[in-house]
Design an enzyme around this catalytic site. Structure first.
Site, PDB file in Angstrom:
ATOM      1  N   ARG A   1       4.002  -9.004  -8.486  1.00 58.44           N
ATOM      2  CA  ARG A   1       5.286  -9.192  -7.810  1.00 58.44           C
ATOM      3  C   ARG A   1       5.365 -10.515  -7.059  1.00 58.44           C
ATOM      4  O   ARG A   1       6.339 -10.769  -6.364  1.00 58.44           O
ATOM      5  CB  ARG A   1       5.554  -8.019  -6.858  1.00 58.44           C
ATOM      6  CG  ARG A   1       5.755  -6.698  -7.605  1.00 58.44           C
ATOM      7  CD  ARG A   1       6.337  -5.636  -6.707  1.00 58.44           C
ATOM      8  NE  ARG A   1       5.399  -5.204  -5.678  1.00 58.44           N
ATOM      9  CZ  ARG A   1       5.739  -4.901  -4.428  1.00 58.44           C
ATOM     10  NH1 ARG A   1       6.994  -5.019  -4.033  1.00 58.44           N
ATOM     11  NH2 ARG A   1       4.834  -4.491  -3.563  1.00 58.44           N
TER      12      ARG A   1
ATOM     13  N   GLU B   1      11.588  -3.450   8.338  1.00 60.26           N
ATOM     14  CA  GLU B   1      10.543  -4.187   9.045  1.00 60.26           C
ATOM     15  C   GLU B   1      11.177  -5.136  10.056  1.00 60.26           C
ATOM     16  O   GLU B   1      12.148  -5.814   9.756  1.00 60.26           O
ATOM     17  CB  GLU B   1       9.685  -4.981   8.050  1.00 60.26           C
ATOM     18  CG  GLU B   1       8.875  -4.116   7.114  1.00 60.26           C
ATOM     19  CD  GLU B   1       8.064  -4.936   6.118  1.00 60.26           C
ATOM     20  OE1 GLU B   1       7.924  -6.162   6.331  1.00 60.26           O
ATOM     21  OE2 GLU B   1       7.590  -4.363   5.120  1.00 60.26           O
TER      22      GLU B   1
ATOM     23  N   SER C   1       0.808  -1.228   0.000  1.00 60.04           N
ATOM     24  CA  SER C   1       0.000   0.000   0.000  1.00 60.04           C
ATOM     25  C   SER C   1       0.837   1.271   0.000  1.00 60.04           C
ATOM     26  O   SER C   1       0.287   2.368  -0.050  1.00 60.04           O
ATOM     27  CB  SER C   1      -0.939   0.016   1.212  1.00 60.04           C
ATOM     28  OG  SER C   1      -1.936  -0.958   1.090  1.00 60.04           O
TER      29      SER C   1
ATOM     30  N   THR D   1      11.758  -2.985  -1.590  1.00 58.59           N
ATOM     31  CA  THR D   1      13.014  -2.241  -1.611  1.00 58.59           C
ATOM     32  C   THR D   1      13.346  -1.691  -2.993  1.00 58.59           C
ATOM     33  O   THR D   1      13.760  -0.537  -3.138  1.00 58.59           O
ATOM     34  CB  THR D   1      14.172  -3.140  -1.108  1.00 58.59           C
ATOM     35  OG1 THR D   1      13.988  -3.398   0.279  1.00 58.59           O
ATOM     36  CG2 THR D   1      15.514  -2.456  -1.311  1.00 58.59           C
TER      37      THR D   1
ATOM     38  N   GLN E   1      11.451  -0.772  -5.424  1.00 61.08           N
ATOM     39  CA  GLN E   1      10.615   0.352  -5.838  1.00 61.08           C
ATOM     40  C   GLN E   1      11.027   1.670  -5.193  1.00 61.08           C
ATOM     41  O   GLN E   1      10.910   2.728  -5.809  1.00 61.08           O
ATOM     42  CB  GLN E   1       9.144   0.071  -5.505  1.00 61.08           C
ATOM     43  CG  GLN E   1       8.432  -0.853  -6.481  1.00 61.08           C
ATOM     44  CD  GLN E   1       8.851  -2.304  -6.313  1.00 61.08           C
ATOM     45  OE1 GLN E   1       9.337  -2.696  -5.250  1.00 61.08           O
ATOM     46  NE2 GLN E   1       8.686  -3.108  -7.349  1.00 61.08           N
ATOM     47  N   VAL E   2      11.500   1.619  -3.942  1.00 62.03           N
ATOM     48  CA  VAL E   2      11.768   2.870  -3.230  1.00 62.03           C
ATOM     49  C   VAL E   2      13.205   3.355  -3.389  1.00 62.03           C
ATOM     50  O   VAL E   2      13.560   4.399  -2.844  1.00 62.03           O
ATOM     51  CB  VAL E   2      11.422   2.736  -1.732  1.00 62.03           C
ATOM     52  CG1 VAL E   2       9.960   2.408  -1.554  1.00 62.03           C
ATOM     53  CG2 VAL E   2      12.308   1.701  -1.051  1.00 62.03           C
TER      54      VAL E   2
END
Length: 336
Positions: free
Chosen positions: A206, A110, A90, A295, A297-298
């Site tokens: 994914r 996390e 999200s 990871t 994506q960011v």
């Protein structure tokens, strides 16, 4: 007369021995003046711990109050932690790395432990048999909350470097937001919300594995989203607007400055431009785990196209089916 001399000699021997013993104890331990609060000290014999009054030599009926522990517990309870959560995929990772870029904030990767221990606690509560057995053993809700509060606090404090503001990003931890609010009444919660169809597309494309979800089915993933976000949204409402802020992923990627200003104002943290440049601070201010699915994506700058990319990948028929099965889409302001 002889008998009297023997008794006298015997008494002198006892007295002399007693004096020697006391002198030895004085030389061994020294003399310490005790305050009234320090009268009861711990002595640990072979089999059990007893508490001795050092003035009278009597056994204390109970241990002295653990005031240091009590003060520490009070401090932990007042910690203003930040909890970031939402349905997986999200935008919780993006939110946390943007906050991690702030020099006063540390979130980190996390932990995976926080949601698991909270879920275990919920299972204990749901089972009346387990709840009664714990209570019979002296582990009532207050005791359990104290134990979990310390456990979670240690995870947050110790799994990364110190910072003025500490946060935790374990997406599903917010399924137990009300429990966390009881444990940490000064904590604040960021509930990240994304269109359930986009979440479903992300999970399927994914190949993200989630317990109880068919990661090859858009509908299964979307219905999981609906169930979890409904629970989190309800708990956010119960915690109240002063403690829980809902943030739409679409707004965050399209107008990041406005959304981050709103987030930092809610958290009562000063503005810093770093939050808009997280990709430039990877491996310095921002740490990433190679094992987290989000990871990749960011690592890059915010991509505005990510808000609607799913629409080109999912058929209109599937979009409509998800809409019909997921009433939270409409409740949260999304369109068919």
């Amino acid at each position: 007369h002889t008998s009297s001399m023997v008794v006298s000699r015997h008494m002198r021997t006892i007295l002399f021995t007693s004096i020697l013993i006391n002198i030895g104890l004085f030389l061994l331990y020294g003399y310490t003046k005790l305050s009234p609060k320090e009268i009861c000290a711990v002595e640990k014999p072979t089999y059990r711990t007893i508490y001795i009054n050092q003035q009278t030599g009597e056994v204390c009926p109970q241990p002295p109050p653990p005031k240091v522990i009590a003060v520490e517990e009070k401090v932990i309870k007042q910690k203003p932690y930040i909890f970031i959560g939402g349905v997986p995929s999200s935008g919780t990772t993006l939110t946390r790395v943007m906050l991690d870029a702030h020099p006063d904030i540390r979130c980190g990767e996390e932990t995976r432990l926080v949601p698991r221990i909270l879920q275990m606690r919920e299972r204990w509560r749901r089972s009346s048999r387990e709840h009664d057995r714990l209570a019979a053993a002296g582990l009532n809700d207050t005791v359990i909350n104290t134990i979990l509060r310390n456990f979670i606090s240690n995870i947050i404090e110790l799994h990364g470097p110190p910072a003025q503001f500490l946060c935790n990003k374990d997406p599903l931890a917010l399924s137990q937001m009300t429990d966390l609010h009881v444990m940490f009444p000064n904590a604040k919660f960021l509930l990240i919300i994304r269109d359930g169809r986009a979440v479903a597309h992300s999970i399927v494309s994914r190949n993200i594995t989630i317990s109880g979800v068919d990661h090859k089915s858009y509908l299964s993933a979307a219905m999981f989203w609906n169930k979890v976000v409904e629970r989190m949204w309800g708990q956010c409402m119960r915690v109240g607007p002063s403690r829980c802020l809902s943030v739409h992923f679409e707004d965050l990627v399209i107008t990041p400055k406005e959304e981050m200003e709103k987030i930092l104002k809610f958290l009562d943290i000063r503005w810093h431009d770093n939050v808009l440049h997280h990709s430039q601070l990877i491996n310095s201010e921002v740490s990433l785990s190679k094992l987290e699915p989000s990871t990749r994506q960011v690592k890059n700058a915010i991509n505005k196209d990510s808000a609607d990319k799913w629409k080109k990948k999912m058929s209109k028929v599937m979009q409509e089916e998800i809409w019909n099965h997921c009433p939270m889409l409409q409740k949260l302001g999304y369109n068919p």
